[in-house]
Enzyme design. Structure first.
Site, short mmCIF file in Angstrom:
data_model
loop_
_atom_site.label_atom_id
_atom_site.label_comp_id
_atom_site.label_asym_id
_atom_site.label_seq_id
_atom_site.Cartn_x
_atom_site.Cartn_y
_atom_site.Cartn_z
N ASN A 1 0.74 -1.39 0.12
CA ASN A 1 -0.02 0.18 0.56
C ASN A 1 1.15 1.20 -0.15
OD1 ASN A 1 -2.09 1.65 0.82
ND2 ASN A 1 -2.71 1.50 2.30
N ASN B 1 -5.82 6.97 -1.41
CA ASN B 1 -6.73 5.97 -2.32
C ASN B 1 -7.24 4.74 -1.85
OD1 ASN B 1 -5.48 4.35 -1.96
ND2 ASN B 1 -4.52 4.82 -4.35
N ASP B 2 -7.38 4.64 -0.77
CA ASP B 2 -7.50 3.32 0.07
C ASP B 2 -9.39 3.33 0.03
OD1 ASP B 2 -5.14 2.43 0.37
OD2 ASP B 2 -5.30 2.20 2.97
N ASP C 1 -8.04 -15.21 -18.33
CA ASP C 1 -9.57 -15.72 -16.61
C ASP C 1 -10.22 -16.85 -17.92
OD1 ASP C 1 -10.04 -15.67 -14.66
OD2 ASP C 1 -11.36 -15.16 -15.25
N GLU D 1 -6.10 -19.40 -19.09
CA GLU D 1 -6.49 -20.53 -18.01
C GLU D 1 -7.51 -22.13 -18.83
OE1 GLU D 1 -7.72 -19.68 -13.68
OE2 GLU D 1 -8.85 -18.90 -14.90
N GLY E 1 -6.50 -2.65 0.68
CA GLY E 1 -5.71 -1.13 0.00
C GLY E 1 -3.76 -0.94 -0.59
N ASP F 1 -2.26 -1.29 -3.62
CA ASP F 1 -2.03 -0.47 -5.07
C ASP F 1 -1.11 -1.01 -6.18
OD1 ASP F 1 0.09 1.52 -3.78
OD2 ASP F 1 -1.75 2.51 -2.94
#
Length: 646
Positions: free
Chosen positions: A154, A159-160, A359, A388, A180, A182
Site C-alpha cells: 500500500n 486512495n484506500d 481468465d 487459463e 489497500g 495498489d
C-alpha cells in the site's frame, strides 16, 4: 532574360495558388478542432490509433436517445462506413474506416438528434509509440511474478477508500475485504522483484470492480476501460509498464472475456436483447436477484472437446453465468465480440504490454476466442497470450494451444495455456511415498506427457497461484520438498510463474485453499508491519534461506540458454532419485532430486549419454565445483543443480 523571369514568376504564382487550393480542399474535408467537446455520455474505445493492419474500428456510443441520431465525421482519412441502432434507444454503434492516409489528431463527431438538436464529441486518433513487431511477449526465457495487487503493498493510503464507490474502507483483519494495496506499491518494489530474478510481472486485474463486496480480487469488472481508483490511475498503470520496460521486464495484463461484474454500467441498460447470456431471465428478476435467479455454468469444460457432448450440456457450460454476481457475456453478438477484441488491443497499445493472461479461457464461445486471439496476434506477431484452462488432463490443456492438430479442426491462435496438470504431478510426486507407481514417477510421467503439446516450452507452469493453496501448505510445511518443487519448475521446458510470497514460505495453514487467506498481505507492504520481506527485517532464518535459494536459481536461469531453449532429457526415477538434464550447444544443466533422508551414492554410469564424464560442473547454489566421474555423493534430501557453464 525578361522572358525567363516572367516564366519563373508565373510558375511561382501557380505553385502558391495550388498550395492554397490544396489547403482549402483539406479544410473542407478535415474540420480543425478549435474546442474539445464532450457532449456524449460515453464513447468506447475512448481513443484509437492509426497504422493498424485492421483499418476498422467500431465505436460504442451511449447517450440518452442517441439511437435515432445521424452521425457525421469530417476528417481526412477517416470514413464513417455505417451506423447501427441497438435495441436500446440509448446506444448507437459507428463503423469507422481509418485509411493509411489518416494522420494522428483530433476530430469531431457530430450527432444530429431527432428533435433537431446537435451534440458533438471530440475523438482522438493517436500515433503508435512503437512498431507492432516491438511488442515482445513472454516466453521460456522469462520467469513471471504473480501478484494480487490489493495484498502486495500500500504505497498510497489516500486512495484506500474512494467516495461514491459501493465498497468503502479497508479492513486487513477480513480476508475478503479490501486491504489497500495498489499499483504504486508494485512500482515501488520493482527493485526487489528484479533482484529476485523475475523478468515479468503479472498483477491480477486492476480494472475497476465497483461491487458491493469482494471487489479486491479484480475479476468482476464494472468498466472495461477504467482503472479502479483504489488501485490508482491510468497514468500510474502506464508508469508501472514503463518502469518494467526500462528494466527489460514485461507487464502481463490479466483480462476477462467471459464475464463482467453485476454492477457494470451497462447492466442497467443493456444495448441488445442478447448482450449477456440468459438476459431475459436476468431482466425479469433484476429487482430480486439472488444466486438462484439464473442458470450458472455447469463447469463441464470437456464439452468443448467432447465428440459426444449434447447441445444442452455445451450450452449450459458456455452460456451459464460463472457465478450469480458475474453476468456471462454473449460473444456471439457481433457488437460484443468487437467490443472485447478492441478493448484488449486498446490495453496492449495503451500500456505497451508484454502479454495477456486470459481468465476462464474455456468458458466463452470458443469460436470467438479463436477470433479474439487471432486478432491480437495478427496485430502483434511477437506477442504472447496465455489462457487459463483449469484441468489436470493434458489433452484438454493441449487442445487450446496454437499448432495443435485437433480432431474437430479447431485452431485456437493461442500461444500458451496453463499447466495445472504438471502442478498436480509435482505436488503428488513429492508428497507420496516412493513405489513403482507413486512418488517421483508421477513427476517423470507428467513431463513425459509433453508429446501431447504442440510446443511444451510455451506452456505456463506453476506451483501455486491466486486460486490454489500455497505450495508451502501443499507440502505441509516441508521446506526440502518446496525447494525441490521450485527448482524443478524452473528447470523444466516451460514458462514458470511463481506467486508473490512463495519466496518467503507464505502459507494458508489456517484454512487451506481459502481464497482470502491464499491472497494474504505481503509483509512489509504496509507501514507499521513488524516483518518486512522487502528488506529481510523480521524474517526467520528459513524464510531468508528460501529467498536466497530462489534468487540464485532465478538469476542463473536468466542467462541459461540450455534452460530457455535447450533439449530436454530425463531418466526414470530409481531409488528415490530423479535426474533431468537441459542441453544446449554450449551448456548442460543437470537437475537432481533426491527424496531420501539419508545420504546416497549416485552411480553416474547410467547417464553416459549426457557426455559429461571427466567434465567439471558447478553447483549453482553453493558455487562448489565437482568432477563428473564414476559416482556422485548426495549428502542430504533436496535438489542439486549442476552446470557446465562457469
Amino acid at each position: 532574360m525578361k522572358t525567363l523571369k516572367l516564366i519563373l514568376l508565373t510558375l511561382l504564382v501557380v505553385t502558391v495558388f495550388s498550395c492554397q487550393e490544396s489547403t482549402s480542399e483539406q479544410k473542407e474535408v478535415s474540420e480543425p478542432v478549435t474546442e474539445i467537446r464532450n457532449d456524449i455520455e460515453k464513447v468506447e474505445p475512448p481513443n484509437w490509433w492509426i497504422d493498424f493492419k485492421n483499418k476498422n474500428v467500431q465505436l460504442l456510443v451511449k447517450h440518452p436517445s442517441i439511437g435515432n441520431a445521424t452521425a457525421k465525421i469530417n476528417y481526412s482519412g477517416v470514413s464513417l462506413v455505417k451506423t447501427y441502432q441497438a435495441d436500446s434507444p440509448n446506444y448507437l454503434f459507428l463503423d469507422l474506416e481509418i485509411s493509411e492516409a489518416a494522420k494522428a489528431g483530433q476530430f469531431n463527431i457530430t450527432f444530429k438528434l431527432k428533435d433537431g438538436s446537435e451534440l458533438t464529441q471530440t475523438y482522438e486518433l493517436k500515433s503508435r509509440e512503437k512498431s507492432a513487431e516491438d511488442f515482445k511477449g513472454f516466453n521460456s526465457s522469462d520467469a513471471i511474478y504473480l501478484i494480487t495487487p490489493d495484498r502486495f503493498a500500500n504505497a498510497i493510503p489516500n486512495n484506500d477508500s474512494v467516495e461514491g464507490l459501493l465498497q468503502q474502507g479497508v479492513n486487513r483483519t477480513d480476508d475478503y475485504a479490501r486491504h489497500g494495496g495498489d499499483i504504486q506499491g508494485i512500482t515501488d518494489h520493482l527493485d526487489y522483484i528484479e533482484d529476485l530474478g523475475f523478468t515479468a510481472v503479472w498483477p491480477c486485474p486492476v480494472v475497476i470492480n465497483d461491487m458491493p463486496s469482494g471487489s479486491y480480487h479484480g475479476y468482476a469488472m464494472t468498466d472495461f476501460y477504467k482503472v479502479d481508483p483504489r488501485f490508482g490511475t491510468l497514468e500510474e498503470y502506464r508508469k508501472l509498464a514503463d518502469d518494467l520496460r526500462s528494466r527489460d521486464m514485461k507487464l502481463i495484463m490479466d483480462q476477462v472475456a467471459n464475464h463482467c461484474g453485476l454492477e457494470h454500467w451497462w447492466m442497467k441498460d443493456l444495448p441488445f436483447k442478447d448482450w449477456v447470456n440468459y438476459q431475459e431471465n436476468y431482466e425479469k428478476n433484476r429487482d430480486n436477484w439472488d444466486h438462484k435467479s439464473t442458470k450458472t455454468s455447469s463447469h463441464r469444460r470437456t464439452t468443448n472437446q467432447d465428440l459426444y457432448a449434447s447441445k444442452s450440456d455445451y450450452q449450459e457450460m458456455a452460456d451459464g453465468w460463472f457465478v450469480s454476481g458475474m453476468p456471462d457475456l454473449n460473444q456471439r453478438n457481433p457488437f460484443m465480440a468487437n467490443y472485447i477484441i478492441q478493448n484488449s488491443i486498446w490495453w496492449v497499445e495503451t500500456l505497451g504490454l508484454g502479454g495477456i493472461r486470459q481468465d476462464t479461457y474455456p468458458y466463452p464461445d470458443k469460436t470467438f476466442m479463436s477470433d479474439w486471439a487471432g486478432s491480437i496476434m495478427t496485430e502483434y506477431p511477437n506477442f504472447s497470450i496465455v489462457g487459463e484452462e483449469w484441468s489436470y488432463n493434458p489433452l484438454l490443456i493441449g487442445y487450446w494451444q496454437d499448432g495443435k492438430k485437433n480432431k474437430d479442426g479447431y485452431k485456437s491462435n493461442l500461444k500458451s495455456t496453463m499447466d495445472f496438470a504438471m502442478q498436480k504431478h509435482i505436488v503428488d510426486a513429492l508428497n507420496e511415498e516412493e513405489s513403482w507407481d507413486q512418488g517421483l514417477v508421477k513427476m517423470y510421467e507428467g513431463l513425459a506427457n509433453d508429446f501431447a503439446y504442440a510446443s511444451p516450452k510455451d506452456i505456463m507452469a506453476f506451483l501455486d497461484n491466486h486460486d490454489k493453496s500455497r505450495v508451502f501448505t501443499e507440502f505441509k510445511g516441508n521446506i526440502a520438498n518446496t525447494k525441490m518443487a521450485l527448482s524443478y519448475l524452473l528447470m523444466m521446458p516451460r514458462i514458470p510463474q511463481i506467486y508473490y510470497g512463495t519466496e518467503i514460505l507464505m502459507d494458508d495453514f489456517d484454512n487451506p485453499g481459502d481464497h482470502g487467506l491464499i491472497r494474504t498481505d505481503f509483509p512489509g507492504g504496509w507501514e507499521g508491519d513488524s516483518v518486512n520481506a522487502f528488506t529481510g527485517e523480521g524474517l526467520s532464518a528459513e524464510q531468508k534461506d528460501m529467498q536466497s535459494f530462489l534468487t540464485k536459481v532465478l538469476n542463473y536461469r536468466k542467462s541459461s540458454e540450455a534452460i530457455h531453449d535447450g533439449k530436454t532429457k530425463h531418466f526414470a526415477p530409481e531409488n528415490g532419485i530423479y535426474v533431468l538434464a537441459r542441453i544446449s550447444e554450449n551448456e548442460t544443466v543437470v537437475h537432481i532430486i533426491n527424496k531420501n533422508e539419508s545420504p546416497q551414492e549416485l552411480d553416474l554410469s547410467r547417464f553416459e549419454e549426457l557426455e559429461l564424464n571427466g567434465k567439471s560442473l558447478k553447483n549453482i547454489i553453493s558455487r562448489e565445483n565437482i568432477t563428473w566421474s564414476n559416482s556422485l555423493k548426495l549428502s542430504s534430501k533436496g535438489s542439486l543443480i549442476l552446470t557446465t557453464k562457469f
